[in-house]
Design a protein around this motif. Structure first.
Motif, PDB file in Angstrom:
ATOM      1  N   SER A  29      -6.016   1.115   3.728  1.00 37.39           N
ATOM      2  CA  SER A  29      -5.662   1.229   2.292  1.00 37.39           C
ATOM      3  C   SER A  29      -5.616   0.042   1.690  1.00 37.39           C
ATOM      4  O   SER A  29      -5.667  -1.135   2.601  1.00 37.39           O
ATOM      5  N   MET A  30      -5.357  -0.243   0.271  1.00 37.09           N
ATOM      6  CA  MET A  30      -5.307  -1.314  -0.295  1.00 37.09           C
ATOM      7  C   MET A  30      -4.438  -1.179  -1.470  1.00 37.09           C
ATOM      8  O   MET A  30      -4.227  -0.095  -1.933  1.00 37.09           O
ATOM      9  N   PHE A  31      -3.964  -2.247  -2.260  1.00 38.97           N
ATOM     10  CA  PHE A  31      -3.219  -2.159  -3.291  1.00 38.97           C
ATOM     11  C   PHE A  31      -3.311  -3.373  -4.229  1.00 38.97           C
ATOM     12  O   PHE A  31      -4.042  -4.234  -3.710  1.00 38.97           O
ATOM     13  N   CYS A  67       0.876  -1.217   0.147  1.00 33.86           N
ATOM     14  CA  CYS A  67      -0.100   0.078   0.249  1.00 33.86           C
ATOM     15  C   CYS A  67       0.698   1.230  -0.099  1.00 33.86           C
ATOM     16  O   CYS A  67       0.452   2.213  -0.364  1.00 33.86           O
ATOM     17  N   ALA A  68       1.997   1.121   0.740  1.00 40.89           N
ATOM     18  CA  ALA A  68       3.144   2.511   0.815  1.00 40.89           C
ATOM     19  C   ALA A  68       3.786   2.527  -0.626  1.00 40.89           C
ATOM     20  O   ALA A  68       4.173   3.661  -0.880  1.00 40.89           O
ATOM     21  N   GLU A  97       1.814   8.612  -6.683  1.00 46.86           N
ATOM     22  CA  GLU A  97       3.372   8.524  -6.693  1.00 46.86           C
ATOM     23  C   GLU A  97       3.817   8.676  -5.188  1.00 46.86           C
ATOM     24  O   GLU A  97       5.060   8.236  -4.957  1.00 46.86           O
ATOM     25  N   GLU A  98       3.168   9.152  -4.295  1.00 43.29           N
ATOM     26  CA  GLU A  98       3.576   9.416  -3.137  1.00 43.29           C
ATOM     27  C   GLU A  98       2.462   8.779  -2.231  1.00 43.29           C
ATOM     28  O   GLU A  98       1.217   8.973  -2.439  1.00 43.29           O
ATOM     29  N   SER A  99       2.974   8.434  -0.861  1.00 41.95           N
ATOM     30  CA  SER A  99       1.980   7.818   0.278  1.00 41.95           C
ATOM     31  C   SER A  99       2.240   8.440   1.448  1.00 41.95           C
ATOM     32  O   SER A  99       3.273   8.731   1.639  1.00 41.95           O
TER      33      SER A  99
END
Length: 212
Positions: free
Chosen positions: A153-155, A96-97, A104-106
Protein backbone atom coordinates in the motif's frame (compact mmCIF):
# COMPACT_ATOMS: atom_id res chain seq x y z
CA UNK A 1 17.20 -13.43 13.79
CA UNK A 2 16.42 -17.14 13.39
CA UNK A 3 12.78 -18.06 12.89
CA UNK A 4 11.27 -21.53 13.21
CA UNK A 5 8.87 -22.30 10.37
CA UNK A 6 5.74 -24.36 10.93
CA UNK A 7 4.61 -27.00 8.45
CA UNK A 8 2.00 -24.94 6.59
CA UNK A 9 0.36 -25.76 3.27
CA UNK A 10 -1.95 -23.54 1.23
CA UNK A 11 -4.34 -24.76 -1.46
CA UNK A 12 -3.08 -24.37 -5.02
CA UNK A 13 -3.84 -20.73 -5.97
CA UNK A 14 -5.14 -22.00 -9.32
CA UNK A 15 -8.09 -23.40 -7.37
CA UNK A 16 -9.18 -19.94 -6.19
CA UNK A 17 -12.80 -18.97 -6.76
CA UNK A 18 -13.85 -16.41 -9.38
CA UNK A 19 -13.03 -13.53 -7.03
CA UNK A 20 -9.56 -14.92 -6.27
CA UNK A 21 -10.31 -16.25 -2.78
CA UNK A 22 -7.98 -19.15 -1.96
CA UNK A 23 -8.58 -19.86 1.74
CA UNK A 24 -9.99 -18.54 5.02
CA UNK A 25 -8.34 -18.91 8.43
CA UNK A 26 -4.88 -19.17 9.88
CA UNK A 27 -2.95 -16.21 11.18
CA UNK A 28 -0.59 -13.43 10.11
CA UNK A 29 2.60 -14.81 11.65
CA UNK A 30 5.79 -14.47 9.60
CA UNK A 31 6.05 -18.06 8.44
CA UNK A 32 2.48 -18.10 7.17
CA UNK A 33 2.95 -14.78 5.36
CA UNK A 34 6.19 -15.87 3.72
CA UNK A 35 4.75 -19.19 2.56
CA UNK A 36 1.68 -17.39 1.18
CA UNK A 37 3.61 -14.77 -0.78
CA UNK A 38 6.04 -17.29 -2.21
CA UNK A 39 3.05 -19.24 -3.53
CA UNK A 40 1.38 -16.23 -5.13
CA UNK A 41 -1.11 -15.65 -2.31
CA UNK A 42 -1.63 -12.63 -0.03
CA UNK A 43 -3.95 -11.73 2.89
CA UNK A 44 -6.65 -9.12 2.40
CA UNK A 45 -8.56 -9.04 5.68
CA UNK A 46 -8.18 -10.34 9.22
CA UNK A 47 -11.60 -9.79 10.83
CA UNK A 48 -13.45 -12.00 11.61
CA UNK A 49 -10.90 -14.34 10.00
CA UNK A 50 -7.85 -13.96 7.76
CA UNK A 51 -8.70 -14.28 4.06
CA UNK A 52 -6.12 -15.32 1.45
CA UNK A 53 -6.27 -14.28 -2.20
CA UNK A 54 -4.73 -14.89 -5.61
CA UNK A 55 -6.68 -12.82 -8.15
CA UNK A 56 -6.82 -13.56 -11.85
CA UNK A 57 -5.71 -11.43 -13.61
CA UNK A 58 -2.89 -10.12 -11.41
CA UNK A 59 -1.53 -6.55 -11.53
CA UNK A 60 2.24 -6.11 -11.68
CA UNK A 61 5.03 -3.69 -12.45
CA UNK A 62 8.39 -4.60 -13.97
CA UNK A 63 10.76 -2.27 -12.04
CA UNK A 64 13.17 -1.77 -14.93
CA UNK A 65 10.27 -0.61 -17.13
CA UNK A 66 8.74 1.83 -14.62
CA UNK A 67 8.54 5.35 -16.05
CA UNK A 68 6.73 8.54 -15.09
CA UNK A 69 5.20 10.84 -17.67
CA UNK A 70 7.49 13.63 -18.88
CA UNK A 71 5.61 16.15 -16.75
CA UNK A 72 5.78 14.00 -13.64
CA UNK A 73 9.44 13.19 -14.26
CA UNK A 74 10.24 16.92 -14.31
CA UNK A 75 8.25 17.42 -11.11
CA UNK A 76 10.10 14.52 -9.48
CA UNK A 77 13.50 15.92 -10.41
CA UNK A 78 12.55 19.36 -9.07
CA UNK A 79 10.74 18.26 -5.90
CA UNK A 80 11.80 19.55 -2.50
CA UNK A 81 10.90 16.20 -0.97
CA UNK A 82 13.60 13.85 0.22
CA UNK A 83 13.32 10.07 0.30
CA UNK A 84 14.57 7.37 2.65
CA UNK A 85 14.29 3.63 3.15
CA UNK A 86 13.18 1.96 6.38
CA UNK A 87 13.44 5.14 8.45
CA UNK A 88 9.92 4.92 9.93
CA UNK A 89 8.18 1.76 8.76
CA UNK A 90 5.39 1.88 11.32
CA UNK A 91 4.52 5.47 10.45
CA UNK A 92 4.23 4.50 6.79
CA UNK A 93 1.92 1.55 7.39
CA UNK A 94 -0.20 3.64 9.75
CA UNK A 95 -0.35 6.36 7.10
CA UNK A 96 -1.60 3.75 4.64
CA UNK A 97 -4.22 2.59 7.17
CA UNK A 98 -5.52 6.09 7.93
CA UNK A 99 -8.78 7.23 6.27
CA UNK A 100 -8.29 9.34 3.16
CA UNK A 101 -10.47 10.94 0.50
CA UNK A 102 -12.02 8.16 -1.54
CA UNK A 103 -10.81 5.54 0.95
CA UNK A 104 -12.70 6.06 4.17
CA UNK A 105 -12.01 2.48 5.34
CA UNK A 106 -8.90 0.34 5.03
CA UNK A 107 -8.20 -3.39 5.23
CA UNK A 108 -5.03 -2.49 7.18
CA UNK A 109 -6.19 -3.01 10.76
CA UNK A 110 -4.11 -3.41 13.92
CA UNK A 111 -3.59 -7.10 13.16
CA UNK A 112 -1.93 -6.20 9.87
CA UNK A 113 0.09 -3.41 11.43
CA UNK A 114 1.45 -5.70 14.13
CA UNK A 115 2.17 -8.51 11.64
CA UNK A 116 4.02 -6.38 9.09
CA UNK A 117 5.97 -4.51 11.76
CA UNK A 118 7.19 -7.94 12.88
CA UNK A 119 8.15 -8.70 9.28
CA UNK A 120 10.05 -5.41 9.26
CA UNK A 121 11.94 -6.42 12.41
CA UNK A 122 12.86 -9.66 10.62
CA UNK A 123 14.26 -7.67 7.69
CA UNK A 124 11.62 -8.81 5.20
CA UNK A 125 9.20 -5.86 5.11
CA UNK A 126 10.50 -2.48 3.97
CA UNK A 127 9.28 1.06 3.55
CA UNK A 128 10.17 4.04 1.42
CA UNK A 129 9.37 7.40 2.98
CA UNK A 130 8.83 10.87 1.48
CA UNK A 131 9.71 13.84 3.67
CA UNK A 132 9.09 17.56 3.35
CA UNK A 133 10.84 19.75 5.90
CA UNK A 134 11.33 16.75 8.19
CA UNK A 135 7.62 15.85 8.04
CA UNK A 136 6.51 12.48 6.70
CA UNK A 137 4.22 13.26 3.76
CA UNK A 138 3.96 9.92 1.97
CA UNK A 139 5.36 6.48 1.50
CA UNK A 140 5.00 2.92 0.30
CA UNK A 141 5.66 -0.43 1.97
CA UNK A 142 5.87 -4.09 1.08
CA UNK A 143 7.88 -7.30 1.33
CA UNK A 144 11.17 -8.12 -0.39
CA UNK A 145 12.09 -11.74 -1.14
CA UNK A 146 15.07 -12.32 -3.46
CA UNK A 147 14.22 -10.60 -6.78
CA UNK A 148 10.55 -10.13 -5.86
CA UNK A 149 8.84 -7.19 -4.14
CA UNK A 150 5.25 -7.46 -2.94
CA UNK A 151 3.87 -3.93 -2.91
CA UNK A 152 1.22 -3.59 -0.21
CA UNK A 153 0.00 0.00 0.00
CA UNK A 154 1.02 3.64 -0.27
CA UNK A 155 -0.25 6.97 1.03
CA UNK A 156 0.31 10.68 0.70
CA UNK A 157 -0.59 13.89 2.50
CA UNK A 158 1.34 16.04 0.02
CA UNK A 159 0.60 16.04 -3.71
CA UNK A 160 2.59 13.36 -5.58
CA UNK A 161 4.33 12.09 -2.43
CA UNK A 162 3.19 8.50 -2.90
CA UNK A 163 3.98 8.51 -6.63
CA UNK A 164 7.45 9.92 -6.03
CA UNK A 165 8.06 7.39 -3.25
CA UNK A 166 7.14 4.61 -5.66
CA UNK A 167 9.46 6.06 -8.30
CA UNK A 168 12.34 6.21 -5.80
CA UNK A 169 11.65 2.62 -4.75
CA UNK A 170 11.34 1.32 -8.33
CA UNK A 171 14.66 2.89 -9.31
CA UNK A 172 16.32 1.20 -6.35
CA UNK A 173 14.71 -2.17 -7.09
CA UNK A 174 15.65 -2.07 -10.77
CA UNK A 175 19.25 -1.17 -9.93
CA UNK A 176 19.43 -4.10 -7.51
CA UNK A 177 18.05 -6.78 -9.82
CA UNK A 178 14.38 -7.00 -8.76
CA UNK A 179 12.39 -8.40 -11.70
CA UNK A 180 8.83 -8.52 -10.33
CA UNK A 181 6.76 -6.01 -8.34
CA UNK A 182 3.36 -7.35 -7.30
CA UNK A 183 0.64 -4.70 -7.34
CA UNK A 184 -2.13 -7.27 -6.64
CA UNK A 185 -5.10 -5.61 -8.36
CA UNK A 186 -5.02 -2.70 -10.76
CA UNK A 187 -6.63 0.68 -10.11
CA UNK A 188 -6.78 3.92 -12.07
CA UNK A 189 -3.71 5.38 -10.35
CA UNK A 190 -1.42 2.38 -10.79
CA UNK A 191 -2.67 1.92 -14.36
CA UNK A 192 -1.60 5.48 -15.17
CA UNK A 193 1.81 4.64 -13.72
CA UNK A 194 2.20 1.65 -16.02
CA UNK A 195 0.87 -1.31 -14.03
CA UNK A 196 -0.33 -4.11 -16.26
CA UNK A 197 -2.52 -7.16 -15.78
CA UNK A 198 -1.32 -10.65 -16.53
CA UNK A 199 -2.88 -14.08 -16.05
CA UNK A 200 -2.46 -15.90 -12.75
CA UNK A 201 -0.46 -18.64 -14.50
CA UNK A 202 1.90 -16.07 -16.02
CA UNK A 203 2.27 -14.39 -12.65
CA UNK A 204 3.13 -17.64 -10.90
CA UNK A 205 5.82 -18.35 -13.51
CA UNK A 206 7.32 -14.87 -13.09
CA UNK A 207 7.21 -15.30 -9.32
CA UNK A 208 9.02 -18.63 -9.55
CA UNK A 209 11.72 -16.99 -11.68
CA UNK A 210 12.09 -14.10 -9.23
CA UNK A 211 12.44 -16.45 -6.26
CA UNK A 212 14.76 -18.99 -7.90
Amino acid sequence: MKYEFRNIEFPDPRLADDDGLVAIGGDLKPDMLIIAYTHGIFPWSSIPAVTWWSPNPRAIFIPSEFKLSSRMERAYKNTKMTFTFDKDFEAVIRGCAAPAKGREESWIDENFIEAYCEMFRLGIAHSCEAWLEDKLVGGVYGLALKKFFAGESMFHTETNASTFSLKFLMDFLAKNGCILFDSQVINDHTKRLGAKEISRDNYLQLLENALS
